[in-house]
Design a protein around this motif. Structure first.
Motif, short mmCIF file in Angstrom:
data_model
loop_
_atom_site.label_atom_id
_atom_site.label_comp_id
_atom_site.label_asym_id
_atom_site.label_seq_id
_atom_site.Cartn_x
_atom_site.Cartn_y
_atom_site.Cartn_z
N SER A 40 0.79 -1.22 0.00
CA SER A 40 0.00 0.00 0.00
C SER A 40 0.82 1.28 0.00
O SER A 40 0.27 2.37 0.15
N TYR A 63 -11.16 0.39 -13.14
CA TYR A 63 -9.95 -0.41 -12.94
C TYR A 63 -10.22 -1.55 -11.96
O TYR A 63 -10.68 -1.32 -10.83
N TYR A 65 -3.02 0.12 -5.39
CA TYR A 65 -3.05 0.48 -6.81
C TYR A 65 -3.30 1.96 -7.05
O TYR A 65 -3.62 2.37 -8.17
N GLY A 70 -4.08 -7.40 -3.50
CA GLY A 70 -4.32 -6.12 -4.16
C GLY A 70 -5.42 -5.34 -3.45
O GLY A 70 -6.41 -5.92 -3.00
N HIS A 109 -8.17 -4.21 -10.08
CA HIS A 109 -6.75 -4.43 -9.78
C HIS A 109 -6.40 -5.90 -9.63
O HIS A 109 -7.25 -6.77 -9.43
N PHE A 169 3.43 -2.07 -12.38
CA PHE A 169 2.95 -1.70 -11.05
C PHE A 169 3.55 -0.39 -10.56
O PHE A 169 2.89 0.40 -9.88
N MET A 203 -0.98 3.39 -9.92
CA MET A 203 -1.37 3.05 -11.29
C MET A 203 -2.60 3.83 -11.72
O MET A 203 -2.69 4.31 -12.85
N CYS A 204 -3.55 3.97 -10.81
CA CYS A 204 -4.78 4.69 -11.16
C CYS A 204 -4.50 6.18 -11.38
O CYS A 204 -5.07 6.81 -12.28
N ASP A 232 -5.12 -5.68 -14.49
CA ASP A 232 -3.81 -6.32 -14.64
C ASP A 232 -3.79 -7.64 -13.88
O ASP A 232 -4.40 -7.77 -12.82
N ASP A 292 -11.49 2.91 -9.29
CA ASP A 292 -10.81 1.71 -8.82
C ASP A 292 -11.74 0.97 -7.87
O ASP A 292 -12.21 1.53 -6.88
#
Length: 377
Positions: A47, A87, A101, A96, A89, A351, A104-105, A162, A118
């Motif tokens: 995280s 998204y 994430y 996850g 994850h 990632f 990435m977002c 992903d 997300d």
């Protein structure tokens, strides 16, 4: 200069692999000492991506039909009503999280000028399968129905996922084919997806047993933790002992090394005889033989109705051939497909796309085409 870049990439890869090995070993040890479960520790360590702000968009947490979501909304969207990325994850449905994430977002929101949602679906082992799929379906359906209330054109919704999130995107897209009461998903983006857990003797499994960061043993360890808390001797999985007699022959047209182009066998491939069937291993991995966890098993009538697709595969990835097999299914059924293969890529390479010191050159190379694809939707 190019040689220096290559060496830098190589050392980052080595350091990343060592770090992941140390983290998995340390969390395992702490679990054995009774301090905390390995899965909860891995969730916490993943995280770190949450702790960064960006002035270019608003971030807020909401509930979509009782499912937690985090929304990343550009302050200056390209158009209104605009497109939206949902998204889903990765993390094997175990580790996850929305927090993990965040990076990435943020990257997708910033690069594409698109609102990103997300989905914080429930995780195993606290919430066994199919809780993950149910939550993703609920969140996606909620947005499709309420899109205009969020400034979103319901016909411009793109699903992105992903790894195991790619599996979830595939499953959700397939399920929505039958929903004539909802707007159609505009496109799906599958980033090194897992599309089957049936044939574990494919070339990519033989060629990449120690590839960063998802080794074969680690993939099997996490996959078994998704379905059971009991210790499992997963050596039999490597010889398909979990597959019932006749199953591989029945689905050879969809799941077989014969469907993998010869160029992807150049680094080595030897057909491996299946071990005697193990009822015990089959019971552990029984969900693998359902469409909800194996998108490759869906019939052609479903596949041919799927939305336009972007598919990313990586050479040094045990799941590479999962992507190649799904690519063939999509192409055989006339689904518009954009495929990008990273010759030097490995599983999880995207990632850290929002962290310059840890970003890999191939990840940056992949982000551009993905964003271009999304912006055309």
């Amino acid at each position: 200069m190019d040689m220096a870049i290559e060496m830098s990439e190589y050392f980052k890869c080595i350091l990343g692999t060592l770090a992941s090995d140390i983290i998995f070993w340390l969390t395992w040890l702490l679990e054995k000492l009774g301090i905390s479960s390995q899965i909860k520790l891995l969730r916490w360590m993943a995280s770190v991506g949450e702790f960064q702000s960006n002035p270019n968009f608003h971030t807020r947490d909401e509930q979509f039909d009782n499912v937690p979501v985090r929304i990343y909304e550009p302050k200056n969207p390209v158009s209104k009503p605009g497109r939206c990325i949902i998204y889903l994850h990765g993390g094997v449905g175990l580790i996850g999280t929305i927090r993990a994430y965040a990076a990435m977002c943020r990257k997708f929101a910033r690069e594409s000028g698109t609102m990103v949602v997300d989905v914080g679906y429930r995780l195993a082992p606290e919430h066994p399968h199919p809780a993950q799929i149910e939550d993703c379906m609920s969140a996606v359906i909620h947005l499709l129905k309420e899109a205009r209330n969020y400034g979103v054109d319901p016909n411009r919704v793109v699903l992105v996922g992903d790894s195991s999130g790619g599996t979830l995107v595939s499953v959700v897209s397939q399920r929505l084919v039958a929903r004539k009461d909802l707007p159609k998903i505009r496109a799906q983006v599958l980033i090194y997806p897992a599309t089957q857990g049936i044939d574990l003797t494919l070339p990519s499994y033989q060629q990449n047993p120690m590839a960063p960061i998802l080794t074969t043993d680690r993939a099997l360890q996490l996959a078994t933790k998704f379905v059971t808390d009991e210790p499992v001797d997963f050596r039999g999985f490597k010889k398909n002992a979990h597959v019932p007699d006749g199953f591989l022959e029945k689905y050879r047209k969809w799941i077989s090394a014969d469907c993998i182009p010869d160029e992807f066998k150049a680094r080595g491939y030897v057909p491996i005889a299946r071990a005697p069937f193990s009822e015990k291993l089959y019971k552990i991995f029984e969900i693998t033989f359902q469409n909800d966890t194996c998108p490759l098993l869906s019939e052609d009538d479903i596949i041919r109705q799927l939305p336009e697709t972007f598919l990313l595969t990586c050479e040094y990835d045990v799941l590479r051939d999962d992507g190649l097999l799904y690519k063939k299914r999509l192409e055989d059924n006339g689904v518009p497909l954009t495929w990008l293969h990273l010759d030097k890529g490995f599983h999880g390479i995207m990632f850290h796309s929002d962290y310059a010191p840890f970003q890999f050159k191939d990840a940056a190379k992949a982000m551009g085409p993905i964003v271009d694809f999304i912006q055309k939707c």
